[in-house]
Design a protein around this motif. Structure first.
Motif, short mmCIF file in Angstrom:
data_model
loop_
_atom_site.label_atom_id
_atom_site.label_comp_id
_atom_site.label_asym_id
_atom_site.label_seq_id
_atom_site.Cartn_x
_atom_site.Cartn_y
_atom_site.Cartn_z
N ILE A 409 -32.88 7.90 -33.55
CA ILE A 409 -31.51 8.20 -32.95
C ILE A 409 -31.40 9.76 -32.72
O ILE A 409 -30.84 10.47 -31.72
CB ILE A 409 -30.56 7.83 -33.68
N LEU A 410 -31.53 10.59 -33.59
CA LEU A 410 -31.68 11.90 -33.84
C LEU A 410 -32.51 12.78 -33.00
O LEU A 410 -32.18 13.78 -32.67
CB LEU A 410 -31.59 12.44 -35.26
N ARG A 411 -33.60 12.22 -32.59
CA ARG A 411 -34.65 12.81 -31.79
C ARG A 411 -34.43 13.14 -30.57
O ARG A 411 -34.83 14.15 -29.99
CB ARG A 411 -36.02 12.04 -31.90
N ILE A 412 -33.40 12.29 -29.68
CA ILE A 412 -33.06 12.49 -28.28
C ILE A 412 -32.12 14.10 -28.30
O ILE A 412 -32.57 14.68 -27.50
CB ILE A 412 -32.17 11.43 -27.96
N PRO A 413 -31.09 14.02 -29.01
CA PRO A 413 -30.12 15.26 -28.83
C PRO A 413 -30.95 16.45 -29.21
O PRO A 413 -30.60 17.57 -28.86
CB PRO A 413 -28.92 14.95 -29.54
N ALA A 414 -31.54 16.23 -30.50
CA ALA A 414 -32.38 17.58 -31.09
C ALA A 414 -33.33 18.08 -29.93
O ALA A 414 -33.33 19.31 -29.84
CB ALA A 414 -33.14 17.24 -32.23
N LEU A 417 -31.31 19.87 -27.42
CA LEU A 417 -30.77 21.05 -27.68
C LEU A 417 -31.98 22.23 -27.71
O LEU A 417 -31.80 23.32 -27.36
CB LEU A 417 -30.33 21.09 -28.77
N LEU A 418 -32.99 21.79 -28.40
CA LEU A 418 -34.08 22.82 -28.39
C LEU A 418 -34.71 23.20 -27.16
O LEU A 418 -35.13 24.40 -26.61
CB LEU A 418 -35.31 22.07 -29.06
N HIS A 419 -34.69 22.34 -25.99
CA HIS A 419 -35.22 22.71 -24.79
C HIS A 419 -33.96 23.54 -23.92
O HIS A 419 -34.54 24.78 -23.10
CB HIS A 419 -35.33 21.36 -23.65
N LEU A 420 -32.93 23.36 -24.12
CA LEU A 420 -31.86 24.16 -23.67
C LEU A 420 -31.75 25.52 -24.30
O LEU A 420 -31.62 26.40 -23.53
CB LEU A 420 -30.34 23.46 -23.80
N ALA A 421 -32.16 25.66 -25.61
CA ALA A 421 -32.01 27.05 -26.11
C ALA A 421 -33.54 27.83 -25.72
O ALA A 421 -33.19 28.93 -25.88
CB ALA A 421 -32.05 26.61 -27.91
N SER A 422 -34.21 27.01 -25.37
CA SER A 422 -35.59 27.74 -25.13
C SER A 422 -35.52 28.15 -23.83
O SER A 422 -36.46 28.96 -23.19
CB SER A 422 -36.87 26.99 -25.28
#
Length: 479
Positions: A409-414, A417-422
């Motif tokens: 469940i936690l792998r999708i938003p994480a 967010l990582l792609h958006l931050a990068s």
């Protein structure tokens, strides 16, 4: 199995009633001779020349010890000779007639002589190779012993009452033969042998064509051969014709051998016959002659005995049917008693077997029940431990499944967010590289234009020079 058990019980009863139950052993092969019974021959060498296939060697035993040796003819159903030694005669004798099972059935398990009635049905072909009691019943002949019981001590006597040691003789001939043999051995032979245990005796019979009930041969001649191999050795032969019960002729062993089968030698080295003392021989023959003359002197007495015997014969003829009837009744009574004992034994066996089977089955059931209970009690701790381990493993599986679900469940938003931050990092850092690539492209284009112009000018220069060299005349070097 029932017949085997019955035979075993009968044998044990015979052993208990008659201690030292008579035993015999059939011996085969010329190499072994008569086995333990070779001691009844001078030099332990049996007679030679009896080589027919129907000649069977028997070592007659009693109380597990050899008593005498017999050569039996399965063709004539009588013994050809019995070899024995003189022992101190017993005062009384008891007749218990036996047969040898191995002569008719060599594969049977009975290695001792037994009563005929005790082995009927257990020995194959019983009577095929030997005479039986039924062959003598009602025939007018007696079972005459070649090895007379009267010349044996009490421990030996029972061993002589075997049908393998008996020949058919008339009552008078049997009495005459045993009387003459007893007197000759005790009065003429034993006193002239310095060592009694070195006196070897062979008592034999010559078969005739006359058969009792078409089976058992009636001897035409009875003979006795004696050998004393003491320091002063000697040998002697005696012959009695069956047709003349009062006859008794003495002769040498060599002369006796000529009346037997061709090639027969009774004693090893003829028992010193060629070197025997003439005085010893004359003394023995004189003693034999005195015995024979004594028999002749008693002829008149015998005549009276014959007259009385005639009366006895007539009385016997009259009494024979009643005796036979009595024998039949006794036989039926004995068979009924045997049948009752066998029936009681069979009932006891069946009842005992049923009880034992029930006890055995009950015992097996109790053992099986206790075994099953023990297995259940032993398996309880094991089952409890296995349940606890399974519960712990199930709990661990639940924790693992919850962790896996939470991670999924936690792998999708994480990731989002990582792609958006990068994205800013990757977009801003890419500008210098883009400018560098644009500068490199402009510089390259400019350099390409300059190279193309220079090349073009060089081409025109080359072309102009070539035309000038071709059309303008050459001048001086100064020009």
């Amino acid at each position: 199995r029932e017949w085997t058990m019955k035979t075993s019980i009968v044998f044990l009863l015979c052993v208990s009633v008659f201690p030292g139950f008579s035993q015999g052993r059939v011996v085969g092969g010329d190499e072994t001779g008569f086995a333990e019974c070779n001691v009844f021959f001078p030099g332990q060498v049996p007679p030679e020349g009896f080589t027919e296939l129907f000649h069977v060697k028997i070592c007659q035993q009693y109380n597990k010890e050899p008593r005498f040796a017999t050569l039996y003819s399965t063709k004539d159903k009588i013994p050809l000779y019995s070899a024995f030694k003189y022992t101190k005669p017993a005062q009384s004798e008891e007749e218990n007639w036996l047969v040898e099972p191995q002569i008719d059935d060599p594969q049977n398990d009975l290695h001792e002589m037994v009563r005929e009635a005790d082995i009927i049905g257990t020995v194959a072909n019983l009577g095929a190779n030997q005479a039986l009691t039924s062959d003598y019943v009602g025939s007018g002949y007696e079972r005459g012993l070649l090895n007379p019981s009267l010349l044996n001590e009490e421990d030996f006597q029972m061993a002589t009452y075997t049908l393998t040691n008996a020949v058919p003789l008339s009552p008078s001939l049997s009495k005459s033969w045993h009387r003459d043999i007893g007197r000759v051995v005790e009065q003429a032979l034993v006193p002239h042998c310095s060592k009694k245990d070195h006196l070897y005796l062979l008592a034999g019979a010559i078969p005739s064509s006359v058969r009792v009930k078409g089976k058992v041969s009636v001897p035409e001649t009875l003979w006795l051969a004696a050998c004393c191999d003491a320091p002063e050795g000697w040998s002697l032969g005696l012959v009695k014709k069956a047709k003349d019960e009062n006859s008794l002729a003495d002769l040498t062993v060599g002369e006796l051998e000529k009346q037997l089968l061709a090639g027969v030698h009774l004693f090893k080295g003829n028992c010193g016959e060629d070197n025997q003392s003439q005085e010893k021989t004359e003394a023995i023959l004189q003693a034999v002659s005195q015995i024979c003359s004594g028999e002749q002197a008693g002829t008149s007495d015998n005549q009276e005995a014959k007259d009385s015997s005639l009366v006895r014969r007539v009385a016997g003829i009259i009494a024979t049917p009643f005796i036979k009837l009595l024998e039949l009744l006794i036989y039926v009574f004995v068979e009924l008693v045997k049948f009752m004992f066998y029936f009681l034994w069979l009932v006891t066996k069946r009842v005992g077997g049923t009880v034992l089977d029930g006890v055995c089955n009950l015992w097996n059931g109790v053992v099986s029940y206790l075994k099953a209970i023990s297995m259940v009690l032993i398996s309880i701790p094991y089952d409890v431990g296995r349940v606890i381990i399974n519960i712990f493993l199930g709990f661990l599986q639940i924790v693992q499944d919850v962790a896996s679900l939470t991670y999924g469940i936690l792998r999708i938003p994480a990731g989002f967010l990582l792609h958006l931050a990068s994205f800013p990092y990757h977009s801003i850092c890419a500008i210098p590289f883009v400018l560098k690539d644009m500068a490199t492209g402009i510089g390259g284009t400019f350099s390409l234009v300059i190279d193309a112009t220079a090349t073009l000018l060089h081409g025109f220069y080359y072309l102009a020079g070539h035309i000038v060299k071709r059309f303008v005349p050459k001048g001086s070097s100064d020009d």
